[in-house]
Design an enzyme around this catalytic site. Sequence first.
Site, short mmCIF file in Angstrom:
data_model
loop_
_atom_site.label_atom_id
_atom_site.label_comp_id
_atom_site.label_asym_id
_atom_site.label_seq_id
_atom_site.Cartn_x
_atom_site.Cartn_y
_atom_site.Cartn_z
N ALA A 1 143.28 95.99 -5.67
CA ALA A 1 142.98 95.10 -6.90
C ALA A 1 141.68 94.68 -7.36
O ALA A 1 140.81 94.85 -6.66
CB ALA A 1 143.80 93.77 -6.70
N ARG B 1 139.77 76.72 -14.99
CA ARG B 1 138.75 76.27 -13.97
C ARG B 1 138.37 74.81 -14.30
O ARG B 1 137.96 74.51 -15.63
CB ARG B 1 137.51 76.90 -13.67
CG ARG B 1 137.44 78.42 -13.10
CD ARG B 1 138.23 78.58 -11.76
NE ARG B 1 138.81 79.97 -11.57
CZ ARG B 1 137.91 80.89 -11.16
NH1 ARG B 1 136.74 80.79 -11.01
NH2 ARG B 1 138.57 82.02 -10.97
N HIS C 1 143.19 82.21 -11.97
CA HIS C 1 142.65 83.44 -11.94
C HIS C 1 144.17 84.23 -12.33
O HIS C 1 145.27 83.69 -12.34
CB HIS C 1 142.37 84.02 -10.63
CG HIS C 1 142.98 83.78 -9.25
ND1 HIS C 1 142.58 83.90 -8.15
CD2 HIS C 1 144.22 82.99 -9.21
CE1 HIS C 1 143.35 83.49 -7.33
NE2 HIS C 1 144.47 82.88 -7.75
N GLN D 1 140.53 86.58 -18.13
CA GLN D 1 140.30 87.68 -17.22
C GLN D 1 141.02 88.96 -17.41
O GLN D 1 142.24 88.80 -18.13
CB GLN D 1 140.68 87.29 -15.81
CG GLN D 1 139.62 86.19 -15.33
CD GLN D 1 139.85 85.87 -13.95
OE1 GLN D 1 141.31 85.71 -13.43
NE2 GLN D 1 138.95 85.37 -12.90
N VAL E 1 142.17 90.11 -0.59
CA VAL E 1 141.97 91.50 -0.47
C VAL E 1 140.96 91.67 1.13
O VAL E 1 140.40 90.80 1.55
CB VAL E 1 140.78 92.05 -1.46
CG1 VAL E 1 141.86 92.10 -2.63
CG2 VAL E 1 139.61 91.17 -1.71
N TRP F 1 138.00 77.96 -5.94
CA TRP F 1 138.51 77.75 -7.21
C TRP F 1 138.81 76.25 -7.73
O TRP F 1 139.71 75.62 -6.96
CB TRP F 1 139.97 78.47 -7.18
CG TRP F 1 139.89 80.03 -7.26
CD1 TRP F 1 139.59 80.91 -8.02
CD2 TRP F 1 139.93 80.81 -5.98
NE1 TRP F 1 139.72 82.12 -7.60
CE2 TRP F 1 139.81 81.90 -6.13
CE3 TRP F 1 140.04 80.25 -4.65
CZ2 TRP F 1 139.75 83.13 -5.31
CZ3 TRP F 1 140.16 81.34 -3.58
CH2 TRP F 1 139.93 82.75 -3.96
#
Lengths: 782, 351
Positions: B315, B205, B179, B219, B262, B151
């Site tokens: 997610a 970003r 994000h 997003q 995740v 990122w």
Amino acid sequence: MRVPFSWLKEYVPELESPEVLEERLAGLGFETDRIERIFRIPKEVVFARVLEASPIPGTGLKRLVLDAGRVVEVVSGAGNARAGIGVALALPGAEVGGMRIGERRIQGVVSHGMALSPKELGVGEYGGGLLEFPQDALPPGTPLAEAWPEEVVLDLEVTPNRPDALGLLGLAYDLHALGYALKAPEVDLRTEAVPIPFGLRVEDPEGAPHFTLGYAFGLRVGPSPLWLQRALFAAGMRPISNVVDITNYVMLERAQPMHAFDLRFLGEGILVRRARPGERLRTLDGVERTLHPEDLVIAGYRGEESFPVGLAGVMGGAESEVREDTEAIALEVAQFDPISIRKTARRHALRTEASYRFERGVDPLGQIPAQRRALSLLQALAGAKVAEGILEAGNPTPPKPIPFRPDYANRLLGTAYPEGEQLAILKRLGCLVEGEGPYQVTPPSRRLDLTLEEDLVEEVARIQGYETIPLALPAFFPAPDNRGVGRPYQKERRLRELLAGLGFQEVYTYSFADPEEAPRFRLFLPPLRLLNPLSPERAALRTHLFPGLLKVLKENLALDKPERALLFEVGRVYRVEGGVVREETHLAGLLFGEGVGLPFGEKLSGYPLLKGLLETLFARLGLAFQVEAHPYPFLHPGVSGRLWVEGEERGFLGEVHPEVLRGLELPRVWVFELRLPLPEKAFRFQDPSRYPLALRDLAVVVPEATPYAEVEGLLKEAAGPHLESLALFDLYQGAPLKPGTKSLAFHLRFRHPERTLTDEEVDAAMARIFQAVRERGWEIRG
Amino acid sequence: MRELEEALAAIREAESLEALKTLKARYLGKKGLVTEALKALAHLPLEERKRRGQELNALKEALEKALEDRARELEEAALKEALERERLDVSLPGVRLFSGGLHPITLMERELVAIFQALGYEAVEGPEVESERFNFDALNIPEHHPARDMWDTFWLEGAYRVPGPLGEEAEGKLLLRTHTSPMQVRYMVAHTPPFRIVVPGRVFRFEQTDATHEAVFHQLEGLVVGEGITMADLKGAIFELAQALYGPEARVRFQPVYFPFVEPGAQFAIWWPEGRKWLELGGAGMVHPKVFQAVDAYRKRLGLPPAYEGVTGFAFGLGIERLAMLRFGIPDIRYFFGGRLKFLEQFRGIL
């Protein structure tokens, strides 16, 4: 990472094709950015041996006499052109690098072809010298393409959790788990029982938890064999010499960087420590660097003295690098603290293949096998003799077992994978599976990413293929505290739709502001600034939305010359209050141009139009809305109002200050901006009265400067509870009124909810109004 | 009888209702000729009175009818004339009000949110200025971890704090959220499972802008947490999205990928029947145990009981611009912040 198909196929011989490989790797979690085909070498490029190299006087050029199956003479400007090396020779007729090679006369010498650099041959980036081969690599005159056939290279995206896959063997193990046979390279090493002539001291075991030094001597440094050079070129690296190339080759194979030091420049041995303040080192790239006390360095030492010879895990020093006359080396293969390496690499803006791998982590048990692999290649390809012992400091930390329940895997995935299948997958990945309920699974040491049960679950799913996971929809009642959390979002959405319905066009503008521009908008400097803005115009965060709308208007006027515009934006603005960032959602609107009316008749625009639109909006929202005169620096001092919603200050409405407009070269513009979310009024039904209305008209004469709102307020207050509504229908100045006064005329409607109002009651209300008006010093007209 | 003929002719030729009124008065008014004649009957003998009376009544009726007919004629003519006079060119444009519209990203976002609302998700929003604690640390992306390179981040000057999930002051270096995922942490800290939410929002970003890259974009994050939530549920949610967006031919594809927050992690693609290709839309996965632990640790600091032991969740996150570009055939991402009305006005037909 660049993956040459033929190289990977050495470890996974059953690989079908690059296309199948791409698909398999995608299923394993490695995405291919692109597929490249390299080594498309024309048949007129042949291997040749340089017999003679003589300078052409008065030029930087050399005349080369080559054996290319027959004797050929060419002219070359390359610094490394010399007798005794093998080269790639493009004969006349060859097409390389987009040009056709012919016979040319250069400085009075006829050149019958061209000796090529890697760049000219199209196999690498390097154009600073000739591609250099061992002189007996091939029979002279052999087309190079026979030894260097076309290669397909997959450019893989390797995510930071998989440092093991930064070596081709790591990918091979994954493919093996899918069912492919694995052929790991064999290490054939014959060692000599000789003492190791140097020492190893690790002063900072935190920085280097495991550090090994191998010893190779009797080296013959020279160009690498063709297969090795080809492998490195395909992987995107430049061959340097057999010794250096071997270290790179093993790194690309095992994701374990290593470095060879020329023993002559180490003193008594190697010391691993942090840099001393002000210490300097010239690295391999020729840059003289001042080291930071946090940088981990490899130093040579003599007694108590030590001197840096390398920036640990990042780049070696220039002085101790392996060169043509190097005979003995100390081969460093280590594990470093990833954070330390990452900081050093950042500090020196030096990201190398080595630092890239070390900052992601290397196999803690991989150093000795990598030593043996590299030493065996040195033996095979550089004539090295290898000492039996390897110096070792620190204790490698082996991976710990992870409890694993196959039924948990199925619960997390929503699958029904049989237990045996799951365990077989883990074993094929190299895990040691012991115990039962739960199983104890010890991952292979190269898999630094496997530390939790969930990690093993992903391994099972990854090898089974995510496509084997079924589709489901969860049914449950949310916990009570989640009810209604979406209400604010819905409200804002509806507000946007109301505005669009009223005729406002929504725009989006950047969240950034130009701090230099704040004075131009007569705004205070934005308090939040970016440390790393993309450009000075985007160096801060906006405090208001309206400047963005003005800019949008300006750009539209320049490009499309619209006759009018009605814009809105809903977005965040950013302030700081008591050291805390206050982020608020604002709604801003802009009106410009001819407004509304008949295309062929009179138009209504400006402040009254924008205010009317807001009144309509707030009427629709059922919210009380007022504007009172209040000067805002960026608004026209005479057309500048503060917005009140339900008795709460919310923002402003007015005409943009002429100076702001002049600065932007804009015509007159009206704007409003207010803070969201708007309050929501509790709804209460009211039965409409069925009793007759009593209508009255009234005109009040007040001083010119008296705000309308004051008059309205007084009338409403004085009229009492039965005034249902009041509407202004005339505003008049001029004869016969006294100069400096104005007349406001109203329709008043009286009504009682439960009975008919008597004339007397309405008259009494009117009398109260008359009295209040007179007490205020105003007059009733007519 | 000659008189009658004359009277009828006068009536027929009367030019206006006014003239007709005068004629009526002359013949039938209180002192009109017929009225007078009727009065005079009283002096006549019975027989004659009878005969003459009948004559006069017939005469009166004839006059009345003639008057009525003429009145109607005149009224009709007057109406016709009035209607003709009020004739408008109905093809002329009307009063020009303004026609507004929503930004295409708003439209796309609304469509996506509606798809998930139909599945019982609530839409919530989070702050754009964020602490690295929520943007990175709590999402299992510690400082100095190479994963942070995934990122490119805008960092902010100054040692300010931001309001945390319950309005408390939160420490940590400030940045523009890269994000919408920090809302996973914020939401979980402030709520208890089970729940389903989506989080639309603006993200940033540190990236140069070109036709397909923007430093500022949008997003949609999804988060479902509860007992027994599985990866199959995640696939089902994305499948519903695919079907709702592109109809019954749409399919989904999941491939392993790494996102630190995740485990297992996936990237997902949707088969776009119209374009006949896979669209890589975003990342997804099962909420990482370390994220749940970070949430409960933060809840503890705030004096809240742990709420995320023994639950699982999934997610996902996807980019809205990309979908809007495909949906509307927009060739260049820079249009969205371009503010050009000729661009924005095109989306008005989308209700």
